[in-house]
Design a protein around this motif. Structure first.
Motif, PDB file in Angstrom:
ATOM      1  N   SER A  78       0.807  -1.097   0.121  1.00 14.98           N
ATOM      2  CA  SER A  78       0.043  -0.037   0.036  1.00 14.98           C
ATOM      3  C   SER A  78       0.819   1.199   0.048  1.00 14.98           C
ATOM      4  N   LYS A  79       2.161   1.012   0.254  1.00 17.63           N
ATOM      5  CA  LYS A  79       3.008   2.318   0.483  1.00 17.63           C
ATOM      6  C   LYS A  79       3.875   2.372  -0.983  1.00 17.63           C
ATOM      7  N   ALA A  80       3.277   1.803  -2.175  1.00 16.14           N
ATOM      8  CA  ALA A  80       3.949   2.080  -3.336  1.00 16.14           C
ATOM      9  C   ALA A  80       3.828   3.324  -3.801  1.00 16.14           C
ATOM     10  N   GLY A  81       2.826   4.004  -3.716  1.00 15.42           N
ATOM     11  CA  GLY A  81       2.486   5.149  -4.250  1.00 15.42           C
ATOM     12  C   GLY A  81       1.624   6.150  -3.247  1.00 15.42           C
ATOM     13  N   ILE A  82       1.358   7.380  -3.761  1.00 14.20           N
ATOM     14  CA  ILE A  82       0.689   8.133  -3.068  1.00 14.20           C
ATOM     15  C   ILE A  82      -0.530   8.808  -3.912  1.00 14.20           C
ATOM     16  N   ALA A  83      -1.695   9.121  -3.304  1.00  8.73           N
ATOM     17  CA  ALA A  83      -2.881   9.493  -3.896  1.00  8.73           C
ATOM     18  C   ALA A  83      -3.149  10.880  -3.440  1.00  8.73           C
ATOM     19  N   ILE A  84      -3.457  11.995  -4.190  1.00 11.22           N
ATOM     20  CA  ILE A  84      -4.125  13.365  -3.705  1.00 11.22           C
ATOM     21  C   ILE A  84      -5.716  13.499  -3.984  1.00 11.22           C
ATOM     22  N   ALA A  85      -6.310  13.774  -2.849  1.00 15.21           N
ATOM     23  CA  ALA A  85      -7.754  13.978  -3.217  1.00 15.21           C
ATOM     24  C   ALA A  85      -8.047  15.553  -2.635  1.00 15.21           C
ATOM     25  N   ILE A 370      -9.725   9.203  -3.538  1.00 12.68           N
ATOM     26  CA  ILE A 370      -8.797   8.053  -3.697  1.00 12.68           C
ATOM     27  C   ILE A 370      -9.097   6.809  -4.254  1.00 12.68           C
ATOM     28  N   ALA A 371     -10.206   6.394  -4.164  1.00  9.26           N
ATOM     29  CA  ALA A 371     -10.832   5.254  -4.742  1.00  9.26           C
ATOM     30  C   ALA A 371     -10.849   5.482  -6.347  1.00  9.26           C
ATOM     31  N   VAL A 372     -11.020   6.492  -6.997  1.00 10.54           N
ATOM     32  CA  VAL A 372     -11.178   6.884  -8.390  1.00 10.54           C
ATOM     33  C   VAL A 372      -9.656   6.726  -8.883  1.00 10.54           C
ATOM     34  N   ILE A 373      -8.873   7.224  -8.218  1.00 10.50           N
ATOM     35  CA  ILE A 373      -7.337   7.148  -8.559  1.00 10.50           C
ATOM     36  C   ILE A 373      -6.994   5.694  -8.389  1.00 10.50           C
ATOM     37  N   LEU A 374      -7.352   4.866  -7.502  1.00  9.38           N
ATOM     38  CA  LEU A 374      -6.975   3.450  -7.585  1.00  9.38           C
ATOM     39  C   LEU A 374      -7.553   2.752  -8.485  1.00  9.38           C
ATOM     40  N   ARG A 375      -8.861   2.913  -8.844  1.00 10.43           N
ATOM     41  CA  ARG A 375      -9.432   2.195  -9.927  1.00 10.43           C
ATOM     42  C   ARG A 375      -8.739   2.478 -11.286  1.00 10.43           C
ATOM     43  N   ASN A 376      -8.339   3.797 -11.574  1.00 12.24           N
ATOM     44  CA  ASN A 376      -7.565   3.835 -12.776  1.00 12.24           C
ATOM     45  C   ASN A 376      -6.249   3.488 -12.733  1.00 12.24           C
ATOM     46  N   PHE A 377      -5.644   3.627 -11.610  1.00  9.79           N
ATOM     47  CA  PHE A 377      -4.184   3.091 -11.506  1.00  9.79           C
ATOM     48  C   PHE A 377      -4.093   1.436 -11.516  1.00  9.79           C
ATOM     49  N   PHE A 378      -4.819   1.053 -10.978  1.00 12.73           N
ATOM     50  CA  PHE A 378      -4.852  -0.506 -11.030  1.00 12.73           C
ATOM     51  C   PHE A 378      -5.728  -1.107 -12.333  1.00 12.73           C
ATOM     52  N   ASN A 379      -6.453  -0.147 -12.947  1.00 16.53           N
ATOM     53  CA  ASN A 379      -7.221  -0.568 -14.259  1.00 16.53           C
ATOM     54  C   ASN A 379      -8.361  -1.742 -13.716  1.00 16.53           C
ATOM     55  N   VAL A 380      -8.844  -1.478 -12.449  1.00 10.00           N
ATOM     56  CA  VAL A 380     -10.028  -2.290 -11.834  1.00 10.00           C
ATOM     57  C   VAL A 380     -11.128  -1.304 -11.674  1.00 10.00           C
TER      58      VAL A 380
END
Length: 388
Positions: A78-85, A370-380
């Motif tokens: 979970s500490k591989a990256g940082i999201a800004i919201a 944060i959820a939007v960023i993760l969905r796009n980053f992981f393509n999930v």
């Protein structure tokens, strides 16, 4: 292989990543079983994810009932990256930086801002630059920034907002020239619903009523956000509660949010008690409920809760959710109002639907970002980080 620092493009890698996130710690064999991918493919994909810093090996699991070697477990880094919201309000800005599990690193609240077409880009740019100072060094750096907009958003553009005149401002285009990571604009109520779904709720079908200056509705159906053809799905605040009632900036008369929003609550109390509305917020409401005006304030709150229950009855009938979340500082601090709403819902069609307040203390749309960023980053398109 992973082709961009800001996203996973291989569908199988995305599937494996989703499975690890939702079930970690987990063995390679279990990932293979759950994804239906063969073990050779899993080994190759996991190696790529480990090399890329998104997954790491941790500990030893239990052997199967048939015996054999104990499996090495995999865990999401979970500490591989940082999201800004960012939550951009009518005169405020809240911004957080978080790790990829939603753990907050940094939070800033800016108040008494003048947000218009001449100031908004500078305000956003300065807030992001300030937040990026002294952030921890991580493998992927900042992987994205999501901005919560109080208005209708479609395809990363503001279509309409009743609270600030910034619909024609090219926010994403401008910020993309200043920073290297991607930007996402989304409606505030939609993000509040995504935050509940991703980080809190067990439900796959939920509604989130965002009640602040207006009233918006985020709709999650089978884990996916329902936005409608033009991005205006969920504009429940502009449903007509009283025909020929109070005029609304949307053009209607008698809109729900003119009677049942937090702004409507504050206006009614200010008028009844003859005090400036600027002095009223959810904290001062708590003080008033402890004072001599308790019965007057409580009567207004009960009336507003009953009006809101009419809308909640209707949205339940239209959407058939498992749970309705109320994202409002007033309802969070005065849980008796939620009980009033529950008591008003007498239909057989509302029976069994849970009515809850948000657990984010005013940060629902930020966690949704944060959820939007993760969905796009992981393509999930659909996943849950953890459940209540």
């Amino acid at each position: 292989m992973i082709t961009s620092v800001f996203s996973i493009r291989n569908n199988n890698e995305s599937l494996v990543m989703k499975t690890i996130i939702e079930n970690n710690p987990i063995s390679r064999a279990s990932v293979s079983e759950m994804t239906k991918l063969n073990k050779a493919s899993i080994s190759s994909i996991v190696k790529t994810l480990i090399d890329d810093g998104l997954v790491y090996e941790t500990g030893i699991g239990d052997a199967s009932s048939l015996g054999g070697r104990k499996p090495i477990l995999l865990e999401y880094n979970s500490k591989a990256g940082i999201a800004i919201a960012i939550d951009l309000g009518h005169d405020y800005l809240d911004i957080v930086a978080a790790y990829l599990d939603g753990s907050l690193i940094k939070e800033t609240k800016m108040r008494n801002l003048t947000i218009d077409k001449d100031t908004v880009l500078t305000i956003l740019e300065d807030a992001i630059l300030d937040t990026m100072k002294d952030l921890p060094t991580v493998a992927k750096g900042v992987i994205g920034c999501a901005i919560s907009i109080h208005g209708i958003v479609q395809n990363n553009k503001i279509i309409f907002s009743p609270i600030y005149p910034i619909a024609d401002v090219p926010i994403v285009e401008h910020l993309s020239t200043k920073f290297t990571f991607p930007f996402y604009l989304e409606n505030e109520a939609n993000l509040a619903a995504l935050g509940q779904y991703t980080f809190i709720s067990r439900a796959d079908d939920l509604l989130c009523l965002s009640i602040h200056g207006g009233i918006g509705l985020g709709i999650i159906e089978n884990g996916e956000l329902r936005q409608g053809k033009t991005g205006s799905a969920g504009e429940i605040g502009h449903s007509i509660l009283f025909p020929n009632g109070i005029a609304c900036p949307c053009g209607n008369h008698g809109c729900l949010e003119r009677y049942a929003s937090q702004r409507a609550i504050y206006d009614s109390i200010a008028e009844k008690l003859n005090i400036p509305v600027a002095e009223i917020n959810s904290d001062t409401l708590m003080d008033l409920l402890q004072g001599e005006q308790r019965e007057i304030v409580l009567s207004i709150l009960e009336e507003k809760a009953k009006l809101l229950s009419i809308a909640i009855n209707d949205i339940i009938l239209l959407n058939d959710p498992e749970v309705v979340y109320i994202d409002s500082s007033v309802y969070e601090k005065i849980p008796e109002l939620v009980e009033i709403i529950r008591n008003q819902l007498q239909s057989r069609f509302t029976d069994g639907v849970k009515i809850k307040t948000s657990n984010f203390n005013g940060r629902s749309s930020l966690f949704g970002g944060i959820a939007v960023i993760l969905r796009n980053f992981f393509n999930v398109p659909v996943f849950k980080m953890r459940n209540e």
